[in-house]
Motif scaffolding. Structure first.
Motif, PDB file in Angstrom:
ATOM      1  N   ASN A 164       0.965  -1.204   0.117  1.00  0.00           N
ATOM      2  CA  ASN A 164       0.027  -0.101  -0.059  1.00  0.00           C
ATOM      3  C   ASN A 164       0.959   1.214  -0.201  1.00  0.00           C
ATOM      4  OD1 ASN A 164      -3.063  -0.338   0.272  1.00  0.00           O
ATOM      5  ND2 ASN A 164      -2.282  -2.009   1.490  1.00  0.00           N
ATOM      6  N   THR A 165       2.062   1.242   0.224  1.00  0.00           N
ATOM      7  CA  THR A 165       3.104   2.363   0.273  1.00  0.00           C
ATOM      8  C   THR A 165       3.012   3.184  -1.166  1.00  0.00           C
ATOM      9  OG1 THR A 165       4.293   1.641   1.886  1.00  0.00           O
ATOM     10  CG2 THR A 165       5.361   3.203   0.759  1.00  0.00           C
ATOM     11  N   ILE A 166       3.005   4.500  -1.216  1.00  0.00           N
ATOM     12  CA  ILE A 166       3.033   5.118  -2.500  1.00  0.00           C
ATOM     13  C   ILE A 166       4.235   5.806  -2.251  1.00  0.00           C
ATOM     14  CG2 ILE A 166       2.054   6.965  -3.949  1.00  0.00           C
ATOM     15  CD1 ILE A 166      -0.704   6.177  -2.934  1.00  0.00           C
ATOM     16  N   PRO A 167       5.404   5.672  -2.870  1.00  0.00           N
ATOM     17  CA  PRO A 167       6.712   6.233  -2.890  1.00  0.00           C
ATOM     18  C   PRO A 167       6.711   7.917  -3.551  1.00  0.00           C
ATOM     19  CG  PRO A 167       6.799   4.157  -3.972  1.00  0.00           C
ATOM     20  CD  PRO A 167       5.467   4.384  -3.755  1.00  0.00           C
ATOM     21  N   ASN A 188      -7.232   4.967  -3.002  1.00  0.00           N
ATOM     22  CA  ASN A 188      -8.079   5.914  -2.180  1.00  0.00           C
ATOM     23  C   ASN A 188      -8.146   5.454  -0.882  1.00  0.00           C
ATOM     24  OD1 ASN A 188      -9.980   3.919  -2.659  1.00  0.00           O
ATOM     25  ND2 ASN A 188     -11.178   5.540  -3.871  1.00  0.00           N
ATOM     26  N   ARG A 189      -7.789   4.402  -0.628  1.00  0.00           N
ATOM     27  CA  ARG A 189      -7.736   3.679   0.786  1.00  0.00           C
ATOM     28  C   ARG A 189      -6.758   2.283   0.780  1.00  0.00           C
ATOM     29  NH1 ARG A 189     -10.372  -1.328  -0.418  1.00  0.00           N
ATOM     30  NH2 ARG A 189     -11.294  -1.704  -2.358  1.00  0.00           N
ATOM     31  N   GLU A 190      -6.376   2.116   1.975  1.00  0.00           N
ATOM     32  CA  GLU A 190      -5.651   1.013   2.401  1.00  0.00           C
ATOM     33  C   GLU A 190      -6.291  -0.366   1.861  1.00  0.00           C
ATOM     34  OE1 GLU A 190      -3.423  -0.872   5.921  1.00  0.00           O
ATOM     35  OE2 GLU A 190      -2.674   0.959   5.247  1.00  0.00           O
ATOM     36  N   ILE A 191      -5.544  -1.048   1.052  1.00  0.00           N
ATOM     37  CA  ILE A 191      -6.113  -2.591   0.626  1.00  0.00           C
ATOM     38  C   ILE A 191      -5.666  -3.614   1.675  1.00  0.00           C
ATOM     39  CG2 ILE A 191      -5.960  -4.269  -1.262  1.00  0.00           C
ATOM     40  CD1 ILE A 191      -7.550  -1.466  -1.960  1.00  0.00           C
ATOM     41  N   GLU A 220      -7.543  -9.553   2.678  1.00  0.00           N
ATOM     42  CA  GLU A 220      -8.699 -10.221   2.051  1.00  0.00           C
ATOM     43  C   GLU A 220      -8.648 -10.016   0.738  1.00  0.00           C
ATOM     44  OE1 GLU A 220     -13.596 -10.534   2.072  1.00  0.00           O
ATOM     45  OE2 GLU A 220     -12.478  -9.922   3.917  1.00  0.00           O
ATOM     46  N   GLU A 221      -8.445  -8.604   0.333  1.00  0.00           N
ATOM     47  CA  GLU A 221      -8.360  -8.130  -1.072  1.00  0.00           C
ATOM     48  C   GLU A 221      -7.347  -8.715  -1.817  1.00  0.00           C
ATOM     49  OE1 GLU A 221      -9.408  -4.224  -3.862  1.00  0.00           O
ATOM     50  OE2 GLU A 221     -10.076  -4.126  -1.596  1.00  0.00           O
ATOM     51  N   ILE A 222      -6.376  -8.535  -1.045  1.00  0.00           N
ATOM     52  CA  ILE A 222      -4.909  -9.092  -1.579  1.00  0.00           C
ATOM     53  C   ILE A 222      -4.983 -10.523  -2.139  1.00  0.00           C
ATOM     54  CG2 ILE A 222      -2.465  -9.454  -1.140  1.00  0.00           C
ATOM     55  CD1 ILE A 222      -2.676  -6.908   0.696  1.00  0.00           C
ATOM     56  N   ASP A 223      -5.520 -11.175  -1.159  1.00  0.00           N
ATOM     57  CA  ASP A 223      -5.704 -12.568  -1.419  1.00  0.00           C
ATOM     58  C   ASP A 223      -6.462 -12.899  -2.634  1.00  0.00           C
ATOM     59  OD1 ASP A 223      -4.067 -13.116   0.619  1.00  0.00           O
ATOM     60  OD2 ASP A 223      -5.977 -13.856   1.953  1.00  0.00           O
ATOM     61  N   GLU A 224      -7.674 -12.081  -2.722  1.00  0.00           N
ATOM     62  CA  GLU A 224      -8.878 -12.248  -4.094  1.00  0.00           C
ATOM     63  C   GLU A 224      -7.893 -11.851  -5.230  1.00  0.00           C
ATOM     64  OE1 GLU A 224     -12.988 -10.446  -5.878  1.00  0.00           O
ATOM     65  OE2 GLU A 224     -12.374  -9.677  -3.692  1.00  0.00           O
ATOM     66  N   LEU A 225      -7.078 -10.811  -5.487  1.00  0.00           N
ATOM     67  CA  LEU A 225      -6.270 -10.644  -6.309  1.00  0.00           C
ATOM     68  C   LEU A 225      -5.160 -11.721  -6.660  1.00  0.00           C
ATOM     69  CD1 LEU A 225      -5.574  -6.666  -5.715  1.00  0.00           C
ATOM     70  CD2 LEU A 225      -7.014  -7.814  -7.332  1.00  0.00           C
ATOM     71  N   LYS A 226      -4.424 -12.209  -5.521  1.00  0.00           N
ATOM     72  CA  LYS A 226      -3.505 -13.334  -6.003  1.00  0.00           C
ATOM     73  C   LYS A 226      -4.294 -14.496  -6.878  1.00  0.00           C
ATOM     74  CE  LYS A 226      -1.036 -13.217  -1.678  1.00  0.00           C
ATOM     75  NZ  LYS A 226      -0.839 -13.867  -0.260  1.00  0.00           N
ATOM     76  N   ILE A 227      -5.573 -14.868  -6.547  1.00  0.00           N
ATOM     77  CA  ILE A 227      -6.347 -15.932  -7.132  1.00  0.00           C
ATOM     78  C   ILE A 227      -6.577 -15.321  -8.467  1.00  0.00           C
ATOM     79  CG2 ILE A 227      -8.428 -16.948  -7.307  1.00  0.00           C
ATOM     80  CD1 ILE A 227      -8.373 -17.171  -4.210  1.00  0.00           C
TER      81      ILE A 227
END
Length: 151
Positions: A28-31, A78-81, A84-91
């Protein structure tokens, strides 16, 4: 087209490594100097592919409206992911390659409507869109590699 799908799957596996090797905070870090982060780039390639191939053929695709609206072109984080959503994106990263390949083989994209990308690319066929998708995802892979040097 098998080689095109193989390239796409290989690229998606490279993206998947970032989801597995970085924690929620790092994803979630925006450099400084960037307007997005690792997780947004990965979510973006997923929904952009859905738009490029499915929406242009008049099909629903496989991602929720919420996910689509979070990562579609023109958006920013616009929010911290959360995990649970990270796991969905992995799939979705790998599953969508296989689903799309089957849908392509079954001629589901027969209603594909040619269109021009903002950058000037003209996509006349579903094959053009699949090839452009590989280019687009490789471009975001480069952005992801740049971000990882700064987090």
């Amino acid at each position: 087209m098998d080689s095109v799908f193989n390239i796409w799957k290989t690229n998606r596996r490279l993206h998947l490594k970032y989801l597995k090797n970085y924690n929620v905070k790092q994803l979630n870090t925006i450099p400084l100097g960037f307007n997005n982060n690792l997780i947004w780039n990965i979510g973006h390639i997923i929904v952009a592919q859905q738009a490029l191939l499915y929406k242009t053929a008049g099909l629903e695709g496989y991602v929720s409206d919420t996910m689509f609206n979070t990562y579609k072109p023109g958006t920013k984080p616009n929010r911290e992911i959360q995990q649970e959503e990270i796991d969905e994106l992995k799939i979705l990263l790998l599953a969508l390659v296989e689903l799309t390949k089957v849908d392509y083989q079954n001629n589901l994209f027969s209603n594909f409507k040619p269109f021009k990308i903002e950058t000037g690319f003209k996509l006349n066929t579903i094959e053009d869109a699949i090839l452009f998708n590989n280019y687009h995802e490789a471009m975001h892979y480069g952005i992801i590699k740049s971000i990882t040097n700064l987090i």
